[in-house]
Scaffold this motif. Structure first.
Motif: not given
Length: 233
Positions: A3-4, A6, A31, A35, A74-76
């Motif tokens: 996750s980051c 922004d 994102c 990662h 934002t997560k991925t």
């Protein structure tokens, strides 16, 4: 899961004062790139071996878009690797945990010299532990176009559209496609399919059409061979 955080800046908003639709895609793509850097498999490292992850399709659901100045997360995470493909989910949330947007995407591992897909090596799979697929409707990887399309505009690919792979970045297609949407069109779902890479000085023709309540934007060559297909609703 990676996750980051922004914050929506003035350069990322549209006329509504919210993060633009293409900005949503950019945040998800960024994102993903962060990662890759975090696990030591950045795009630059892969290029040293003539390899790259290239996006094949997006299915993005937008519930809301963050406003100017608003912070968001934002997560991925990848949820499947199979043969030539990797599948990756994205989730965009407010700092309070409100779901703003979510997405599924298909990527293929490619030889950047030949442009052809290659099997994902185990060394690449091992650095990305998979998690269950996000609970969302499963759409088709293919965008089915209406039969009747109207030519809207033509542009030439310039240098600032290109990324480190030497062809137009996938986010640029989304940005250009949203430019030909009807005025004040509210996007709640975006589906995109990438067919062919475009390069410097390629001529791009934009065709639009409507079918079953969706608005379609197809970017193709002069012979109507598509580079990119998208639907918006």
């Amino acid at each position: 899961m990676y996750s980051c955080k922004d914050r929506v800046s003035f350069s990322k908003i549209d006329y509504s004062g919210k993060l633009s639709v293409s900005g949503v895609v950019d945040a998800m793509q960024d994102c993903c790139m962060f990662h890759s850097e975090e696990v030591g498999h950045s795009s630059q490292e892969l290029l040293k071996e003539n390899r790259a992850w290239l996006v094949s399709s997006w299915q993005i659901m937008i519930k809301d878009r963050p406003k100017m100045g608003q912070e968001f997360v934002t997560k991925t995470w990848p949820h499947q690797f199979k043969g030539l493909l990797g599948c990756r989910n994205f989730l965009m949330e407010s700092l309070e945990g409100e779901v703003l947007a979510y997405a599924d995407s298909y990527w293929f591992f490619a030889d950047v010299v030949t442009g052809k897909p290659v099997r994902v090596p185990q060394s690449e799979i091992d650095v990305y532990p998979t998690l269950p697929r996000y609970d969302m409707p499963k759409g088709s990887r293919k965008v089915k176009c209406p039969e009747h399309l109207e030519l809207k505009q033509k542009i030439t690919v310039c240098q600032n559209y290109l990324d480190t792979n030497g062809h137009m970045n996938n986010g640029q297609y989304i940005r250009l496609a949203t430019n030909v949407l009807p005025e004040n069109f509210h996007v709640s779902e975006l589906c995109a399919e990438y067919r062919l890479a475009t390069h410097l000085n390629d001529e791009l023709y934009f065709f639009t059409g409507e079918m079953d309540g969706k608005f379609y934007v197809i970017i193709a060559d002069e012979e109507k061979k598509p580079y990119f297909l998208s639907s918006f609703c």
